[in-house]
Design an enzyme around this catalytic site. Structure first.
Site, mmCIF file in Angstrom:
data_model
loop_
_atom_site.group_PDB
_atom_site.id
_atom_site.type_symbol
_atom_site.label_atom_id
_atom_site.label_comp_id
_atom_site.label_asym_id
_atom_site.label_seq_id
_atom_site.Cartn_x
_atom_site.Cartn_y
_atom_site.Cartn_z
ATOM 1 N N GLU A 1 83.248 34.922 116.020
ATOM 2 C CA GLU A 1 83.154 35.040 114.792
ATOM 3 C C GLU A 1 82.612 36.527 114.315
ATOM 4 O O GLU A 1 82.933 37.270 113.222
ATOM 5 C CB GLU A 1 82.221 33.693 114.200
ATOM 6 C CG GLU A 1 82.021 34.074 112.795
ATOM 7 C CD GLU A 1 81.315 32.762 112.280
ATOM 8 O OE1 GLU A 1 81.640 31.462 112.746
ATOM 9 O OE2 GLU A 1 80.327 33.043 111.255
ATOM 10 N N ARG B 1 87.699 65.134 90.369
ATOM 11 C CA ARG B 1 86.792 65.213 89.323
ATOM 12 C C ARG B 1 85.886 66.731 89.164
ATOM 13 O O ARG B 1 85.478 66.889 90.242
ATOM 14 C CB ARG B 1 85.491 64.288 89.461
ATOM 15 C CG ARG B 1 84.261 64.121 88.715
ATOM 16 C CD ARG B 1 84.567 63.864 87.195
ATOM 17 N NE ARG B 1 83.314 63.669 86.682
ATOM 18 C CZ ARG B 1 83.260 63.656 85.261
ATOM 19 N NH1 ARG B 1 84.398 63.561 84.626
ATOM 20 N NH2 ARG B 1 82.053 63.692 84.660
ATOM 21 N N GLN C 1 78.196 70.502 98.550
ATOM 22 C CA GLN C 1 77.949 69.919 99.968
ATOM 23 C C GLN C 1 77.353 68.451 99.977
ATOM 24 O O GLN C 1 77.457 67.663 101.084
ATOM 25 C CB GLN C 1 77.077 70.942 100.700
ATOM 26 C CG GLN C 1 77.507 72.439 101.175
ATOM 27 C CD GLN C 1 76.823 73.326 101.992
ATOM 28 O OE1 GLN C 1 75.538 73.031 102.145
ATOM 29 N NE2 GLN C 1 77.239 74.459 102.345
#
Ligand SMILES: Cc1cc2nc3c(=O)[nH]c(=O)nc-3n(C[C@H](O)[C@H](O)[C@H](O)COP(=O)(O)OP(=O)(O)OC[C@H]3O[C@@H](n4cnc5c(N)ncnc54)[C@H](O)[C@@H]3O)c2cc1C
Length: 381
Positions: free
Chosen positions: A244, A270, A281
């Site tokens: 799991e 954008r 950067q």
């Protein structure tokens, strides 16, 4: 070491992505706001065979090997945005199906696995209690043999799928004096007398996955529903928690990849100060960090997958994969929001939901602190 996937494996992953993008199209915004289980999505996944990836064909599964299974689950996370649904499926797979597949009698496998593999039955497991969280083996739910039945008494917390499950693996002790050696695992059906779903637990993320508190009030479990032997509960739990832990976040790798692609697109388009924000950067470095986290997390998942595929014990590697993927998922969600600026903070973009979903991964299947502790122990500390 060979990191390449063969054509069949690539095709399976692509098919899973296509299935998600064309078929799993429920309105996640609405479902998650109303904390509603994505029952339609669940049924479709069941029909496709998502819950039966690892299950042998004899029991109606697809019988994929371990690595192909996690590769397909990666595709599931990439294609499906409903992390709550994916979490329900993961709990069903790793905490219920896998222990039955490993420890079940032929009769138990025949009775439960075909329906679990098709999603016709919903599974989960109940180990956590109010006083037994990280210290799971201190559980106090008792089991007492009475003729051909056991009577279970106690209270379980945080049970994923608890309210909707047909079958729950319940861990209880036959004798608290015997400590870990008294712990025993039972297959409890929701209709067994004394099985009570107490309360739906409302939570910050993974809201389409249902979570409940359960009560066992002289709950009658037939002796035939003992999973493994009396006192073997710790072995059942530690075996299944290894799988799991290592694999529960396989789909999160796909999710992180999808988020990264979304962020790269946004950073390219954008414009601020007359240039794409990706040229700054400080924005680019966030994207590089996201990429580094994704690839490192993926390597840890594949390494664990390879170890399990080759039949090796990998308890530490499971803890490392769980710890790194969950922390990376949370950090990458934070970065994704930051890269999108104010728009990232809006509900409609879905990034704040991704963050809320990711945060749960630091808690379930052992908290991040517990993973640190396990890794430290393996380092001899
Ligand atoms: C979304 C979700 C789904 C879940 N699903 C299930 C489920 O299906 N079935 C189930 O049985 N349980 C489930 N759980 C319960 C989960 O396994 C427990 O919440 C978890 O093990 C922690 O237990 P606790 O909440 O009692 O916290 P505690 O154990 O009380 O921990 C509290 C804090 O103390 C820290 N801590 C505890 N011990 C140590 C230590 N030794 N060293 C350092 N720090 C420590 C923890 O890391 C944590 O920060 C789920 C939980 C969540 C959030």
């Amino acid at each position: 070491m060979n990191f390449s996937w063969n054509e069949k494996q690539i095709e399976i992953k692509e098919n899973v992505i296509e299935f998600c993008q064309t078929t799993l199209i429920e309105n996640i915004f609405q479902l998650e706001q109303q904390e509603e289980f994505n029952i339609e999505g669940w049924k479709k996944c069941g029909e496709w065979g998502i819950m039966g990836l690892l299950i042998s064909q004899e029991y109606g599964g697809k019988e994929l090997d371990t690595l192909t299974t996690i590769y397909a689950l990666e595709g599931l996370g990439y294609g499906c945005k409903d992390n709550g649904l994916l979490f329900s499926i993961a709990a069903h797979t790793w905490a219920c199906e896998l222990p039955i597949l490993t420890f079940g009698t032929p009769e138990q496998k025949l009775k439960y696995l075909p329906k679990l593999a098709k999603g016709e039955l919903i599974g989960g497991h109940a180990v956590t209690e109010p006083e037994a969280g990280s210290d799971v083996y201190s559980l106090q739910t008792t089991a007492q043999r009475k003729g051909d039945k056991y009577l279970l008494n106690g209270r379980k917390m945080f049970v994923t799928n608890g309210a909707i499950a047909n079958l729950i693996l319940v861990f209880a002790t036959l004798d608290p004096e015997r400590g870990k050696r008294g712990i025993t695992c039972f297959l409890v059906e929701k209709d067994f007398p004394g099985f009570i779903v107490k309360k739906k637990m409302s939570k910050m993320g993974l809201r389409t996955a249902q979570m409940s508190e359960l009560f066992l009030d002289n709950c009658e479990v037939p002796a035939a529903n003992l999973l493994g032997k009396e006192g073997a509960g710790m072995a059942v739990f530690s075996h299944s928690i290894e799988w799991e832990r290592g694999f529960i976040l396989a789909s999160a790798i796909g999710t992180m990849e999808r988020l990264l692609e979304q962020c790269i697109q946004y950073a390219k388009h954008r414009q601020q100060f007359q240039q794409p924000i990706g040229k700054f950067q400080l924005v680019a470095s966030k994207l590089v960090d996201m990429k580094m986290r994704l690839e490192t997390a993926r390597s840890l998942l594949y390494k664990f997958g390879w170890l399990k595929q080759t039949g090796k014990s990998a308890f530490m590697e499971a803890a490392m994969a769980k710890l790194y993927i969950s922390e990376s998922w949370v950090q990458s969600c934070l970065d994704a929001i930051q890269i999108h600026g104010g728009y990232g903070y809006l509900t409609e973009l879905g990034l704040e939901r991704e963050l809320r979903d990711a945060l749960g991964s630091r808690l379930y299947s052992g908290t991040s602190e517990i993973q640190y502790q396990i890794i430290a122990q393996f380092m001899g500390l």
